[in-house]
Design a protein around this motif. Structure first.
Motif, PDB file in Angstrom:
ATOM      1  N   ARG A  57      45.048  32.535 -32.511  1.00 30.22           N
ATOM      2  CA  ARG A  57      44.019  33.446 -32.033  1.00 30.22           C
ATOM      3  C   ARG A  57      42.972  32.653 -31.243  1.00 30.22           C
ATOM      4  NH1 ARG A  57      47.475  36.349 -33.204  1.00 30.22           N
ATOM      5  NH2 ARG A  57      47.451  38.268 -34.442  1.00 30.22           N
ATOM      6  N   VAL A  58      42.480  33.262 -30.184  1.00 30.27           N
ATOM      7  CA  VAL A  58      41.592  32.557 -29.246  1.00 30.27           C
ATOM      8  C   VAL A  58      40.130  32.832 -29.591  1.00 30.27           C
ATOM      9  CG1 VAL A  58      41.097  32.201 -26.797  1.00 30.27           C
ATOM     10  CG2 VAL A  58      43.318  33.085 -27.484  1.00 30.27           C
ATOM     11  N   ALA A  76      34.157  38.240 -34.312  1.00 30.66           N
ATOM     12  CA  ALA A  76      33.860  39.653 -34.580  1.00 30.66           C
ATOM     13  C   ALA A  76      34.736  40.153 -35.724  1.00 30.66           C
ATOM     14  CB  ALA A  76      34.113  40.478 -33.321  1.00 30.66           C
TER      15      ALA A  76
HETATM   16  C1  FAD Z   1      39.650  33.838 -23.905  1.00 30.61           C
HETATM   17  C2  FAD Z   1      39.350  34.617 -25.182  1.00 30.61           C
HETATM   18  C3  FAD Z   1      38.180  34.358 -25.886  1.00 30.61           C
HETATM   19  C4  FAD Z   1      37.909  35.053 -27.068  1.00 30.61           C
HETATM   20  N1  FAD Z   1      36.743  34.787 -27.746  1.00 30.61           N
HETATM   21  C5  FAD Z   1      36.448  35.474 -28.872  1.00 30.61           C
HETATM   22  C6  FAD Z   1      35.241  35.209 -29.586  1.00 30.61           C
HETATM   23  O1  FAD Z   1      34.455  34.334 -29.225  1.00 30.61           O
HETATM   24  N2  FAD Z   1      34.999  35.937 -30.724  1.00 30.61           N
HETATM   25  C7  FAD Z   1      35.867  36.909 -31.151  1.00 30.61           C
HETATM   26  O2  FAD Z   1      35.602  37.549 -32.162  1.00 30.61           O
HETATM   27  N3  FAD Z   1      37.016  37.173 -30.484  1.00 30.61           N
HETATM   28  C8  FAD Z   1      37.332  36.480 -29.382  1.00 30.61           C
HETATM   29  N4  FAD Z   1      38.504  36.732 -28.723  1.00 30.61           N
HETATM   30  C9  FAD Z   1      39.426  37.713 -29.334  1.00 30.61           C
HETATM   31  C10 FAD Z   1      40.238  37.038 -30.441  1.00 30.61           C
HETATM   32  O3  FAD Z   1      41.162  36.113 -29.846  1.00 30.61           O
HETATM   33  C11 FAD Z   1      41.111  37.994 -31.262  1.00 30.61           C
HETATM   34  O4  FAD Z   1      41.796  38.827 -30.386  1.00 30.61           O
HETATM   35  C12 FAD Z   1      40.329  38.856 -32.207  1.00 30.61           C
HETATM   36  O5  FAD Z   1      39.634  38.057 -33.145  1.00 30.61           O
HETATM   37  C13 FAD Z   1      41.263  39.785 -32.974  1.00 30.61           C
HETATM   38  O6  FAD Z   1      42.163  38.992 -33.724  1.00 30.61           O
HETATM   39  P1  FAD Z   1      42.842  39.602 -35.027  1.00 30.61           P
HETATM   40  O7  FAD Z   1      43.892  38.652 -35.447  1.00 30.61           O
HETATM   41  O8  FAD Z   1      41.816  40.017 -36.031  1.00 30.61           O
HETATM   42  O9  FAD Z   1      43.488  40.941 -34.510  1.00 30.61           O
HETATM   43  P2  FAD Z   1      44.860  41.068 -33.670  1.00 30.61           P
HETATM   44  O10 FAD Z   1      46.017  40.843 -34.584  1.00 30.61           O
HETATM   45  O11 FAD Z   1      44.765  40.199 -32.456  1.00 30.61           O
HETATM   46  O12 FAD Z   1      44.778  42.566 -33.241  1.00 30.61           O
HETATM   47  C14 FAD Z   1      44.830  43.624 -34.213  1.00 30.61           C
HETATM   48  C15 FAD Z   1      44.250  44.874 -33.584  1.00 30.61           C
HETATM   49  O13 FAD Z   1      42.836  44.705 -33.410  1.00 30.61           O
HETATM   50  C16 FAD Z   1      42.450  45.194 -32.129  1.00 30.61           C
HETATM   51  N5  FAD Z   1      41.281  44.430 -31.707  1.00 30.61           N
HETATM   52  C17 FAD Z   1      41.223  43.125 -31.342  1.00 30.61           C
HETATM   53  N6  FAD Z   1      39.962  42.771 -31.044  1.00 30.61           N
HETATM   54  C18 FAD Z   1      39.192  43.885 -31.204  1.00 30.61           C
HETATM   55  C19 FAD Z   1      37.806  44.163 -31.048  1.00 30.61           C
HETATM   56  N7  FAD Z   1      36.935  43.211 -30.654  1.00 30.61           N
HETATM   57  N8  FAD Z   1      37.358  45.412 -31.344  1.00 30.61           N
HETATM   58  C20 FAD Z   1      38.243  46.387 -31.743  1.00 30.61           C
HETATM   59  N9  FAD Z   1      39.565  46.178 -31.904  1.00 30.61           N
HETATM   60  C21 FAD Z   1      40.032  44.959 -31.642  1.00 30.61           C
HETATM   61  C22 FAD Z   1      43.674  44.907 -31.261  1.00 30.61           C
HETATM   62  O14 FAD Z   1      43.678  45.788 -30.148  1.00 30.61           O
HETATM   63  C23 FAD Z   1      44.841  45.186 -32.194  1.00 30.61           C
HETATM   64  O15 FAD Z   1      45.172  46.538 -32.170  1.00 30.61           O
HETATM   65  C24 FAD Z   1      38.819  36.038 -27.553  1.00 30.61           C
HETATM   66  C25 FAD Z   1      40.004  36.276 -26.844  1.00 30.61           C
HETATM   67  C26 FAD Z   1      40.259  35.592 -25.665  1.00 30.61           C
HETATM   68  C27 FAD Z   1      41.550  35.894 -24.922  1.00 30.61           C
END
Ligand code: FAD
Length: 243
Positions: A57-58, A76
């Motif tokens: 995850r990024v 977040a």
């Molecule tokens: C270049 C880059 C920089 C990033 N920097 C940050 C950062 O500084 N802080 C941070 O918190 N995240 C950041 N992100 C996003 C982060 O990489 C993840 O995507 C995020 O934390 C969700 O990961 P997860 O494993 O919880 O959910 P995932 O398994 O990735 O996704 C599960 C579900 O959650 C949904 N989802 C993902 N993000 C959100 C959101 N914000 N609000 C509502 N639904 C969402 C997706 O659509 C998906 O359906 C960044 C992404 C990129 C590409």
């Protein structure tokens, strides 16, 4: 889940605190951290441990302090969350986490006459870090415009101390996907006509709407707009690429 192939930097969690009800700041430390070289807006891929290996995850780098050896992320915590949110919710001091060396997609164009920052809560992490770096490097002289969106006032991402704040708008219970609230706020901004650099970091469809607005309604060149899509609806692991 995937398994390790490339080397990652080994870090440990040094501090954890909640900066808003839905954002957790996680400070990492490790032998390589003081030696990292990175630009404001850079990100790392974190290898989130799970039962069967790890998920990538990024996360943008909120702060890197070579002196104290800290690398600070802001994650977040949202309802649809996957492994990243689960990790951030349960993380404890001294937990180990591997992070891949920093990369940069979006950073400040110091040559611009003015700077326009636009983002949602997760986009605010790189953008406010960039804006603070610009404030420091220009000694407060840079001309800055912008607007951020959060679901509510309590979810506004706190800025770096001493940096003049940019305005926030609130979407309430509406979706952050293709957000009309942020688009309207940007449409309402009074901006100089030429010479600016725009930085957009938000949900993917929102980024597209905002970019289109600047190009089609305001006549910006595509080259003057730097976009970092942070997440996309129903696309787990967005932006992490392959191992
Ligand atoms: C270049 C880059 C920089 C990033 N920097 C940050 C950062 O500084 N802080 C941070 O918190 N995240 C950041 N992100 C996003 C982060 O990489 C993840 O995507 C995020 O934390 C969700 O990961 P997860 O494993 O919880 O959910 P995932 O398994 O990735 O996704 C599960 C579900 O959650 C949904 N989802 C993902 N993000 C959100 C959101 N914000 N609000 C509502 N639904 C969402 C997706 O659509 C998906 O359906 C960044 C992404 C990129 C590409």
């Amino acid at each position: 889940m995937t398994y390790p192939r490339r080397a990652a930097l080994l870090t440990r969690v040094r501090e954890i605190h909640d900066v808003t009800p839905h954002m957790r700041e996680i400070s990492l430390t490790g032998p390589d951290v003081p030696h990292l070289r990175l630009r404001p807006g850079a990100h790392v891929v974190a290898r989130i441990p799970g039962a069967e290996g790890y998920a990538r995850r990024v996360y943008s780098i909120w702060r890197h302090d070579p002196r104290t050896g800290l690398l600070v992320l802001r994650v977040a915590l949202h309802d649809a969350g996957g492994p990243g949110c689960t990790w951030a919710r349960g993380v404890a001091v001294d937990d180990r986490i591997g992070v891949e060396p920093p990369r940069t997609k979006i950073t400040v164009d110091e040559s611009a006459k003015f700077h326009l920052f636009i983002g949602d809560e997760t986009g605010a992490v790189p953008l406010l870090a960039m804006r603070a770096a610009l404030h420091r490097s220009s000694r407060g002289a840079a001309v800055v415009h912008g607007v951020f969106e959060a679901s509510s006032p309590e979810d506004e991402v706190p800025d770096v101390d001493g940096v003049p704040p940019l305005p926030w708008v609130h979407r309430g219970r509406s979706s952050a996907v293709a957000s009309p609230v942020l688009l309207r706020a940007v449409q309402d901004l009074e901006l100089p006509t030429t010479g600016g650099a725009a930085y957009i970091a938000a949900e993917s469809d929102t980024c597209r709407l905002l970019q289109r607005h600047l190009i089609e309604q305001r006549g910006w060149s595509r080259h003057a707009i730097r976009v970092q899509q942070q997440w996309a609806a129903d696309r787990p692991g967005f932006g992490a690429g392959r191992d």
